[in-house]
Design an enzyme around this catalytic site. Sequence first.
Site, mmCIF file in Angstrom:
data_model
loop_
_atom_site.group_PDB
_atom_site.id
_atom_site.type_symbol
_atom_site.label_atom_id
_atom_site.label_comp_id
_atom_site.label_asym_id
_atom_site.label_seq_id
_atom_site.Cartn_x
_atom_site.Cartn_y
_atom_site.Cartn_z
ATOM 1 N N ARG A 195 -5.155 4.267 21.721
ATOM 2 C CA ARG A 195 -5.883 5.489 22.061
ATOM 3 C C ARG A 195 -5.808 5.679 23.571
ATOM 4 O O ARG A 195 -5.924 4.698 24.330
ATOM 5 C CB ARG A 195 -7.352 5.400 21.627
ATOM 6 C CG ARG A 195 -7.593 5.644 20.154
ATOM 7 C CD ARG A 195 -7.330 7.100 19.762
ATOM 8 N NE ARG A 195 -7.605 7.379 18.368
ATOM 9 C CZ ARG A 195 -6.711 7.310 17.372
ATOM 10 N NH1 ARG A 195 -5.467 6.952 17.631
ATOM 11 N NH2 ARG A 195 -7.055 7.620 16.134
ATOM 12 N N GLU A 233 -6.156 14.244 25.482
ATOM 13 C CA GLU A 233 -5.140 14.955 24.690
ATOM 14 C C GLU A 233 -5.600 16.379 24.400
ATOM 15 O O GLU A 233 -6.775 16.581 24.131
ATOM 16 C CB GLU A 233 -4.876 14.202 23.389
ATOM 17 C CG GLU A 233 -4.197 12.887 23.643
ATOM 18 C CD GLU A 233 -3.910 12.090 22.375
ATOM 19 O OE1 GLU A 233 -4.017 12.628 21.250
ATOM 20 O OE2 GLU A 233 -3.563 10.907 22.531
ATOM 21 N N HIS A 247 1.793 11.638 20.660
ATOM 22 C CA HIS A 247 0.951 11.006 19.617
ATOM 23 C C HIS A 247 1.625 11.087 18.233
ATOM 24 O O HIS A 247 1.090 11.713 17.306
ATOM 25 C CB HIS A 247 -0.448 11.664 19.596
ATOM 26 C CG HIS A 247 -1.499 10.762 19.006
ATOM 27 N ND1 HIS A 247 -2.813 10.786 19.386
ATOM 28 C CD2 HIS A 247 -1.420 9.810 18.046
ATOM 29 C CE1 HIS A 247 -3.493 9.899 18.706
ATOM 30 N NE2 HIS A 247 -2.665 9.287 17.870
HETATM 31 C C1 GLV Z 1 -3.412 7.678 14.738
HETATM 32 O O1 GLV Z 1 -3.553 7.687 15.918
HETATM 33 C C2 GLV Z 1 -4.345 7.116 13.808
HETATM 34 O O2 GLV Z 1 -5.429 6.671 14.221
HETATM 35 O O3 GLV Z 1 -4.042 7.100 12.623
#
Ligand code: GLV
Length: 319
Positions: free
Chosen positions: A238, A267, A285
């Site tokens: 993250r 983001e 991402h």
């Molecule tokens: C992606 O970032 C997830 O948490 O699945």
Amino acid sequence: MSNVYVTRMIPEAGIEHLKAHCDKVEINPDDHVLEPGELLEKVKGRDAVLCLLTDIINDQVYEAAGPQCRIFANMAVGFNNLDLEAARKRNIVVSNTPGVLDDATADMAWSLLFSTARRIVESDAHMRSGKWDGWGPLQFIGKDITGRTLGIIGAGRIGTNFALKSAGFNMKVLYADVRRNEELETKLGAKKVELDELLKESDFVSLHVFLSPETTHLIGERELTLMKDSAVLINSSRGPVIDEKALVKALQNGDIASAGLDVYEFEPKAAEGLLELKNVVACPHIASATFDTRNNMALIAARNITEVLAGRDPITRVN
Ligand code: GLV
């Protein structure tokens, strides 16, 4: 009469499952994140909501959904976008989609590591620019991977998967986690160390922690300074785990060599200056974005909903 809302179009496997088992399934028809006001409006009166990591699910949202609402099923392994405590107080189940994205996410972390270490994006751009004038002994010199030291921060499911994939590269593996990981120690001879030692010793540092108050800005100015100036930092966890402003500074100053990032602190924005840096590989991402993985994530999220609406436990509960 079960009434389910899906906050954005998801892979068909999840939709098919919901349509086969629920009376009413409404899907946000536009491929965009719902504004907070729209979200409050749309969840009203639903028995279940399938949401995404871009939806901020707080107590106001649970309140708007109403007392009949049983579950918010997040189609992600991370769940920092939902208020778990507020859900618990209202007896709302929160679920996630662990397990099915371990390989895809670990593969992505390796893709970032390779492309950062070997300057793939930079050299691809050079090739496309038409400026390449032939082989040169000093062109695009990158870093060795085989035999180097790999530091894993967070040795849970994804961190372990990522670490095990290093076996083919004969790396020395260090890990930092609150728990001991016997699998990594037995299979790779990995060593559990304190975070500072890992940062000082590793050639490649890869982040695999959940976002929590404890892991927010886990990597800041101090930690970046501890790292080798030849080190590469990879983040597929993250964004807020890294203080992104401090990272830009460290990359500009040469405190570390380069970074491969799939996630960002705010983001969809990246910190000022980050995307101008040649020593950054930046992806939007996409770690879990493979056909099979996204299908499986959608299906698990949908099955969590149908299990709970049938009065059973969800398959993968968070709270
Ligand atoms: C992606 O970032 C997830 O948490 O699945």
